[in-house]
Every structure is written in structure tokens, then in C-alpha cells.
Design an enzyme around this catalytic site. Structure first.
Site, PDB file in Angstrom:
ATOM      1  N   CYS A   1       0.839  -1.195   0.000  1.00  9.17           N
ATOM      2  CA  CYS A   1       0.000   0.000   0.000  1.00  9.17           C
ATOM      3  C   CYS A   1       0.879   1.253   0.000  1.00  9.17           C
ATOM      4  O   CYS A   1       1.857   1.330   0.737  1.00  9.17           O
ATOM      5  CB  CYS A   1      -0.948   0.091   1.184  1.00  9.17           C
ATOM      6  SG  CYS A   1      -2.136  -1.236   1.250  1.00  9.17           S
TER       7      CYS A   1
ATOM      8  N   TRP B   1      -2.693  -2.905  -1.763  1.00 12.37           N
ATOM      9  CA  TRP B   1      -2.274  -4.305  -1.871  1.00 12.37           C
ATOM     10  C   TRP B   1      -3.290  -5.076  -1.032  1.00 12.37           C
ATOM     11  O   TRP B   1      -3.327  -4.940   0.195  1.00 12.37           O
ATOM     12  CB  TRP B   1      -0.861  -4.453  -1.318  1.00 12.37           C
ATOM     13  CG  TRP B   1      -0.206  -5.767  -1.608  1.00 12.37           C
ATOM     14  CD1 TRP B   1       0.530  -6.091  -2.720  1.00 12.37           C
ATOM     15  CD2 TRP B   1      -0.194  -6.938  -0.780  1.00 12.37           C
ATOM     16  NE1 TRP B   1       0.991  -7.377  -2.626  1.00 12.37           N
ATOM     17  CE2 TRP B   1       0.569  -7.927  -1.455  1.00 12.37           C
ATOM     18  CE3 TRP B   1      -0.756  -7.265   0.459  1.00 12.37           C
ATOM     19  CZ2 TRP B   1       0.783  -9.203  -0.928  1.00 12.37           C
ATOM     20  CZ3 TRP B   1      -0.542  -8.532   0.972  1.00 12.37           C
ATOM     21  CH2 TRP B   1       0.221  -9.487   0.289  1.00 12.37           C
TER      22      TRP B   1
ATOM     23  N   ASN C   1      -3.349   2.085   5.225  1.00  9.36           N
ATOM     24  CA  ASN C   1      -2.352   1.036   5.026  1.00  9.36           C
ATOM     25  C   ASN C   1      -2.251   0.286   6.347  1.00  9.36           C
ATOM     26  O   ASN C   1      -2.024   0.895   7.385  1.00  9.36           O
ATOM     27  CB  ASN C   1      -0.996   1.665   4.660  1.00  9.36           C
ATOM     28  CG  ASN C   1       0.112   0.630   4.557  1.00  9.36           C
ATOM     29  OD1 ASN C   1      -0.142  -0.566   4.515  1.00  9.36           O
ATOM     30  ND2 ASN C   1       1.352   1.102   4.510  1.00  9.36           N
TER      31      ASN C   1
ATOM     32  N   LYS D   1      15.827 -15.119  -6.108  1.00 14.43           N
ATOM     33  CA  LYS D   1      15.738 -14.122  -7.178  1.00 14.43           C
ATOM     34  C   LYS D   1      14.998 -14.719  -8.377  1.00 14.43           C
ATOM     35  O   LYS D   1      14.160 -14.071  -8.991  1.00 14.43           O
ATOM     36  CB  LYS D   1      17.140 -13.656  -7.623  1.00 14.43           C
ATOM     37  CG  LYS D   1      17.812 -12.721  -6.650  1.00 14.43           C
ATOM     38  CD  LYS D   1      17.287 -11.328  -6.759  1.00 14.43           C
ATOM     39  CE  LYS D   1      16.938 -10.584  -5.538  1.00 14.43           C
ATOM     40  NZ  LYS D   1      16.617 -11.025  -4.262  1.00 14.43           N
TER      41      LYS D   1
ATOM     42  N   GLU E   1      11.166 -15.218  -7.536  1.00 17.12           N
ATOM     43  CA  GLU E   1      10.330 -14.017  -7.444  1.00 17.12           C
ATOM     44  C   GLU E   1      10.242 -13.273  -8.759  1.00 17.12           C
ATOM     45  O   GLU E   1       9.245 -12.612  -9.032  1.00 17.12           O
ATOM     46  CB  GLU E   1      10.736 -13.107  -6.280  1.00 17.12           C
ATOM     47  CG  GLU E   1      12.088 -12.491  -6.330  1.00 17.12           C
ATOM     48  CD  GLU E   1      12.380 -11.623  -5.093  1.00 17.12           C
ATOM     49  OE1 GLU E   1      11.469 -11.225  -4.368  1.00 17.12           O
ATOM     50  OE2 GLU E   1      13.572 -11.349  -4.857  1.00 17.12           O
TER      51      GLU E   1
ATOM     52  N   HIS F   1      21.812 -36.284   0.747  1.00 19.94           N
ATOM     53  CA  HIS F   1      20.795 -36.643   1.746  1.00 19.94           C
ATOM     54  C   HIS F   1      19.377 -36.449   1.189  1.00 19.94           C
ATOM     55  O   HIS F   1      18.422 -36.425   1.947  1.00 19.94           O
ATOM     56  CB  HIS F   1      20.988 -35.812   3.019  1.00 19.94           C
ATOM     57  CG  HIS F   1      22.318 -36.035   3.652  1.00 19.94           C
ATOM     58  ND1 HIS F   1      22.659 -37.209   4.298  1.00 19.94           N
ATOM     59  CD2 HIS F   1      23.428 -35.253   3.703  1.00 19.94           C
ATOM     60  CE1 HIS F   1      23.911 -37.130   4.730  1.00 19.94           C
ATOM     61  NE2 HIS F   1      24.394 -35.947   4.376  1.00 19.94           N
TER      62      HIS F   1
HETATM   63  C1  AGP Z   1      13.945  -9.648  -1.760  1.00 20.35           C
HETATM   64  O1  AGP Z   1      14.235  -9.739  -3.108  1.00 20.35           O
HETATM   65  C2  AGP Z   1      12.583  -9.672  -1.362  1.00 20.35           C
HETATM   66  N1  AGP Z   1      11.669  -9.109  -2.233  1.00 20.35           N
HETATM   67  C3  AGP Z   1      12.214  -9.867   0.080  1.00 20.35           C
HETATM   68  O2  AGP Z   1      12.571 -11.182   0.389  1.00 20.35           O
HETATM   69  C4  AGP Z   1      12.800  -8.914   1.147  1.00 20.35           C
HETATM   70  O3  AGP Z   1      14.167  -9.115   1.255  1.00 20.35           O
HETATM   71  C5  AGP Z   1      12.093  -9.160   2.490  1.00 20.35           C
HETATM   72  O4  AGP Z   1      10.719  -8.907   2.357  1.00 20.35           O
HETATM   73  C6  AGP Z   1      12.669  -8.335   3.615  1.00 20.35           C
HETATM   74  O5  AGP Z   1      12.521  -6.975   3.390  1.00 20.35           O
HETATM   75  P1  AGP Z   1      13.289  -5.901   4.260  1.00 20.35           P
HETATM   76  O6  AGP Z   1      14.746  -6.087   4.013  1.00 20.35           O
HETATM   77  O7  AGP Z   1      12.814  -4.572   3.742  1.00 20.35           O
HETATM   78  O8  AGP Z   1      12.915  -6.130   5.682  1.00 20.35           O
END
Ligand code: AGP
Length: 614
Positions: free
Chosen positions: A2, A75, A101, A488, A491, A507
Site C-alpha cells: 500500500c 495491496w 495502510n 531471485k 520471485e 541426503h
Molecule cells: C527480496 O528480493 C525480497 N523481495 C524480500 O525477500 C525482502 O528481502 C524481504 O521482504 C525483507 O525486506 P526488508 O529487508 O525490507 O525487511
């Protein structure tokens, strides 16, 4: 998650607000809307989907260009991402408009109460309940700011609220508990937003709001109180980056731009960290050396990519300081009754400084009287504000949802912390610390040389664009790099990707290996230990089973030549620092592959940059 914008001043509010929302797109959203107070009425436009849909609506049905305005990118949490659930929400009769938000936890109880008064909802959101409550109080004759304070005292959960009243064309009122909100102070105009990026083109003077505060914004004044109406303390600050940092600068994606900014981001994060004699000085530490000497355990708490930075930190901190270091997902931490106390140092890592899981975890840690040190990239955000100490990373604004320069600078901050603790506790000699600092200072050039020779990685992304699955293996600090490479790819490219500790292969995961399956392997530098040898034999094991091996190894490591189908050469650095270079090709690979698949690299589906709900 948001985005919120509010504006009061002489410019066309609709343009300022929609422009601000566009700069907040990176936070992640699925609908957008704006409300303008003009001529004693509230005019509203809102639409599901991207801001382009809102633009189209506004082109067909323009809003007034005078008055003040508020806007929102949503969102979805409560209710589907459709037009009617989009914000702003109106009170019955349309006198008050509100954006929100966060999550109002007691909204069911409040909704039932409103229903008993004959007020029914037109949306499925928790937000509309607050709009209706606020409308009720304002209609009863209470001024908007007093009404906001009264309503906030009744809400539980996390919320940033911004509201306008059609009978008060000079005032925007906002409230903040947990979810982010900053004030932008202009000349004869003022702004409110979830993030300074929304108003950076208009002003670089900002005010950080605290918890449980209400702000009254007029074109010539900003008044901040508690929920009870008492004047509140705020912290004004100057934003040290400008509009160009929030723009793409000729790159196709923010993410690609941010990958290329990494040499500078790393250098900036290292800047000014030692005195003329070479001793480390971390000004923002704010925990005394005596207290740091008492620490008997470190717990690193973070989410996602920041959690992987924490996994790297464990190797470095334990090696340099001999203090036991645990690393825990913030979302798990407080639910398992963790053992922390006054002699525990809790280190939180967060790019945004607003991640709700991390914030809740540090509150829990502080209740147990642990000292909390935040590693954070966002000045004025909640996590550093609520911590005992902070090491700021100096990556500049990170707009791409996928963290890149945020991650590398977090690693740098973790190394700095480890070295500083070693200095304070005397577990490393001064010249050893200086040598590691000197090596860290060579890293920006090493990353630059990697980026200057990145074409083979781009070619590889073209070749692998149709792969349904990719695996990543690493060992020691290469293991978190493997996890990050896989995250990476998940996502951004939406393909199945897993990172494994190479030693764990036999394992279980080795059963996944089949003909032509791409497997990236991070090979540790050739050192005195057996780590390198072990990883080379792991590569042999998977290659023998048909995997297509993409091997990341240092430039003069020829022992891997025979086992690599594809070789990506890394600059020579010591083992503990290798994540600073090994991660870069994996970032480029994911960015390029997702781009080739036609995905929105900066705003991947379902994701938000700043995850402000638990
Ligand atoms: C990273 O590419 C992410 N989109 C996500 O995992 C992010 O690192 C996580 O949400 C933590 O965010 P922050 O570092 O702002 O706390």
C-alpha cells in the site's frame, strides 16, 4: 505494501497525488485511487489494476484541478482487488474520504456496531469501517482531527490513515500506528506519503512521525499530536538523495540500474568507518563498548533476502568474534518463546525498515531486555527508530521489489559489525582487521569488473529462458548465495528454483537431478581447507547424473574446468567475502531471464517491496 499520498498546497492536487502514487508503485499494489476536496465536495476516482487504469479513468472523467487531495495504491488484504474495495473509501453521505495502510484487527466488532446504527458497508474492506466511523463522529459535530484521534483510540492493529472532510477544504489529517508515514515540508505546501520517494521532486525536507501520532497538515503548517491530543515530538531530517536516484536513468528496469549501482553502494557503505589510525568507528552503534563486551549471544533476525544476509553474517561474526550467533526468520522468532535476555545482542536486518514481521520480533526481543541493533537502508523508518543502535547501509533508494544493492550493502554492514565486535572484544589483532577492511575496499572495483564482463551471463539467461526448474548449490557462505540465487529466480521469473547446501545433496536433493537440469554451483576460493575440494566433488556427482553445471569459480581456479559445462569467473576474494561478488551474476541472470520472459521485473506478481503486514 500500500502506498499513501496526501497533498495540500497551490499545485493541482490530483497531479501531485497521482504523480506520488506512481513513485510508490514499487511497493506493490493491485488497485489505485484518488480523492479531491473541491468546492465543498469530495470527488473520487479509483480503479482496480495498475495506475494506467486510473489514468484512463481520469482522462475520461477528469477530477477538479484545485483543492487538496489524498491517494492510495492498495495491496489487497481484506476483500478482492476490485474497484469497490479500492481506496479511498467514503463515509455514508460522502462527507469524509479515507485511505489506509495496515490491518484493523477489530473491524468485525466495529462493523457490527455500525450495522446496529443502520450503516451498511459497500465494500469488503476493514478500511471502510474506519471511514464510516470517522464520518459518524464528524457528522456529530467533531472537527476532523479530533474525530481522527477519537477513532484511533478505538482501533487495534496496524494502521496509517489519511482523511479529508469536504467541509474543511484546508486540512488533511493522518494517523500513524506501525505502518510507515512521513511528512514532506514544502514552501507554502505540504505532503504526506508512505515514503519520501512520493514527494522527492517537490521537497527534500521531511519529518519522521512516531507511533500513535496524528498529524494535521495545512499548506502553511504541520501539527503533530498523540492520539490523546498532547503535542508530540517529531524528528525533522533532510533527505540525502534526489529525484535522479528515484529514476531509471536509461536502464530498462530499476532492478538492472540497482545492480549496476552496487560498486558505488558498497563503497558508500564503507565510507567513513575508520579513524586515521585505521580503528573502526561505527558512530551509530550507540551501545557502549562495555555492554558489547558483556554479550554472550547474537541472534540475527530478518526476512527473505535480508535473512540470507544474516546467514552470511553468522559465518563471519562467529569466525571473527567467537560469539555464538543464531539466525532466525523474523516470522518464526517470537512464536517459539526464544531464549534472549540482557546479554543477547539481537541484530535485525531490513532494507525497508518497515517489515512487520521484523518489527514485531524486535519488540519482543526488547521486552526480554535484549539490546537491538538494526542494519537498515531507510533513514526515518520504524525499525531503526525502535532499536538501541543502527548501522545504516548507504545503498540509496531501492525501487525494484527484488533486493540487489540492498543485499550487498547489508553484507557489508554485517562484516563491519563483525569486525567492530572483534576489535572491541580483542578477538582479532588490529592489523588483521585493517587487512580485512583493505580487502573490503577492493570489492567495488571487483564488482565493477564482473559487471563489465557480464555478457556470458546474459547469454545464459537467453539459453535457459524456457527451463522449468533450476537448482543452486553452495557451501559455507556459498550456501546463502545459492538460496539468494534461487529466491531471485522464483520471485522474478516465476520458475521453480531451489538453493541447497551442497553437502546436503546426497541426503535427498540429488534425486531431483535429471538430464540437462541446470545447476548453478558456487565454488569457494581455493584455500587451505578442504571446502573447495568437497564442492568440486559435489559437481562431479551431479554431472555424472546428467545435470548441466554452471560453475561460479574464482578466475584462476582451473580445477573446475573439467566439471563445468558453463564457467562464470569471479574476481579473487577471500572466502568470507565471496558472497559480495558471487551474488552479482545470479542477480543479473534472474533479471535478464525474467525480462526475456516478458515479466514486470520491478514489480513481480503478488509481491510488495515493503511487507507491512504480518
Ligand atoms: C527480496 O528480493 C525480497 N523481495 C524480500 O525477500 C525482502 O528481502 C524481504 O521482504 C525483507 O525486506 P526488508 O529487508 O525490507 O525487511
Amino acid at each position: 505494501m500500500c502506498g499513501i499520498v496526501g497533498y495540500v498546497g497551490p499545485q493541482a492536487a490530483v497531479d501531485v497525488v497521482v504523480g506520488g502514487l506512481r513513485r510508490l508503485e514499487y511497493r506493490g499494489y493491485d488497485s489505485a485511487g484518488v480523492a479531491i476536496v473541491s468546492d465543498g465536495r469530495i470527488e473520487l476516482a479509483k480503479k482496480a489494476g495498475k495506475i494506467a487504469n486510473l489514468d484512463k479513468l481520469l482522462a475520461d472523467h477528469p477530477l477538479p484541478t484545485d483543492g487538496l487531495g489524498i491517494g492510495h495504491t492498495r495491496w489487497a488484504t481484506h476483500g478482492a482487488p476490485n474497484d469497490s474495495n479500492a481506496h479511498p473509501h467514503l463515509s455514508r453521505g460522502g462527507r469524509v474520504a479515507l485511505v489506509h495502510n495496515g490491518i484493523v484487527e477489530n473491524f468485525v466488532e466495529l462493523r457490527d456496531e455500525l450495522a446496529a446504527d443502520g450503516i451498511t458497508m459497500v465494500s469488503e474492506t476493514d478500511t471502510e469501517v474506519v471511514a464510516q466511523l470517522l464520518g459518524q463522529v464528524v457528522e456529530a459535530g467533531t472537527e476532523l482531527a479530533d474525530a481522527m484521534r477519537a477513532v484511533c483510540r478505538r482501533l487495534t492493529g496496524a494502521f496509517t490513515l489519511v482523511a479529508v472532510d469536504s467541509h474543511n477544504p484546508e486540512l488533511v489529517v493522518a494517523a500513524r500506528r506501525n505502518s510507515p508515514l512521513v511528512v514532506g515540508v514544502g514552501d507554502g505546501e505540504n505532503f504526506l506519503a508512505s515514503d519520501v520517494a512520493a514527494f522527492i521532486e517537490h521537497t527534500r525536507e521531511a519529518i519522521e512521525l512516531g507511533q500513535n501520532q496524528v498529524v494535521e497538515l495545512r499548506s502553511d503548517s504541520v501539527r503533530v499530536t498523540t492520539f490523546d491530543g498532547a503535542p508530540a515530538e517529531v524528528r525533522p531530517y533532510h533527505v540525502d538523495w534526489d529525484l535522479s536516484a528515484a529514476e531509471k536513468d536509461g536502464f530498462d528496469w530499476f532492478m538492472r540500474k540497482e545492480i549496476y549501482e552496487q560498486p558505488k553502494a558498497v563503497a558508500d557503505t564503507l565510507l567513513g568507518r575508520h579513524d586515521s589510525k585505521g580503528a573502526l568507528t561505527l558512530d551509530e552503534i550507540r551501545i557502549s563498548e562495555a555492554e558489547l563486551r558483556q554479550i554472550d549471544k547474537i541472534v540475527v533476525i530478518a526476512c527473505g533476502t535480508s535473512f540470507y544476509a544474516g546467514l552470511v553474517a553468522k559465518y563471519a561474526i562467529e569466525h571473527w568474534t567467537r560469539i555464538p550467533c543464531e539466525v532466525e526468520l523474523a516470522s518464526e522468532f517470537r512464536y517459539r518463546d526464544p531464549i534472549v535476555g540482557p546479554s543477547t545482542l539481537v541484530v535485525t536486518i531490513s532494507q525497508s525498515g518497515e517489515t512487520a514481521d521484523t518489527l514485531m520480533a524486535i519488540r519482543h526481543a526488547r521486552e526480554q531486555r535484549a539490546k537491538v541493533l538494526a542494519i537498515c537502508n531507510t533513514n526515518g523508518s520504524t525499525i531503526p527508530r525502535e532499536s538501541d543502535a543502527v548501522i545504516y547501509t548507504h545503498a540509496g533508494p531501492e525501487v525494484g521489489v527484488a533486493s540487489t544493492k540492498g543485499f550487498l550493502t547489508q553484507l557489508v554492514a554485517c562484516y563491519l559489525l563483525g569486525l567492530y565486535l572483534a576489535q572491541v572484544r580483542g578477538t582479532k589483532f588490529g592489523d588483521e582487521i585493517k587487512a580485512t577492511m583493505a580487502e573490503l575496499e577492493t570489492i567495488p572495483a571487483a564488482i565493477q569488473s564482473l559487471l563489465d564482463n557480464i555478457q556470458p551471463v546474459l547469454d545464459l539467461a537467453a539459453e535457459f529462458a524456457d527451463q522449468p526448474s533450476v537448482l543452486f548449490l553452495g557451501r559455507h557462505v556459498g550456501y546463502p548465495v545459492a538460496l539468494e540465487g534461487a529466491l531471485k529466480l522464483k520471485e522474478l521469473a516465476y520458475i521453480h528454483a531451489e538453493g541447497f547446501a551442497a553437502g546436503e545433496l546426497k541426503h535427498g536433493p540429488i534425486a531431483l537431478i535429471e538430464d540437462q537440469l541446470p545447476v548453478f554451483v558456487v565454488v569457494p576460493p581455493k584455500g587451505r581447507d578442504m571446502l573447495h575440494e568437497k564442492v568440486v566433488s559435489n559437481i562431479q556427482e551431479i554431472r555424472a547424473r546428467g545435470a548441466r553445471t554452471v560453475v561460479l569459480a574464482e578466475e584462476d581456479d582451473h580445477e573446475v574446468d573439467a566439471v563445468a559445462d558453463v564457467l562464470i569467473r569471479l574476481p579473487k576474494v577471500s572466502t568470507l567475502l565471496q558472497p559480495l561478488v558471487a551474488t552479482v551474476p545470479l542477480q543479473v541472470f534472474a533479471c535478464e531471464l525474467a525480462s526475456r520472459k516478458g515479466h514486470d521485473v520491478d514489480q513481480p506478481r503478488n509481491l510488495a517491496k515493503s511487507v507491512t503486514v504480518e
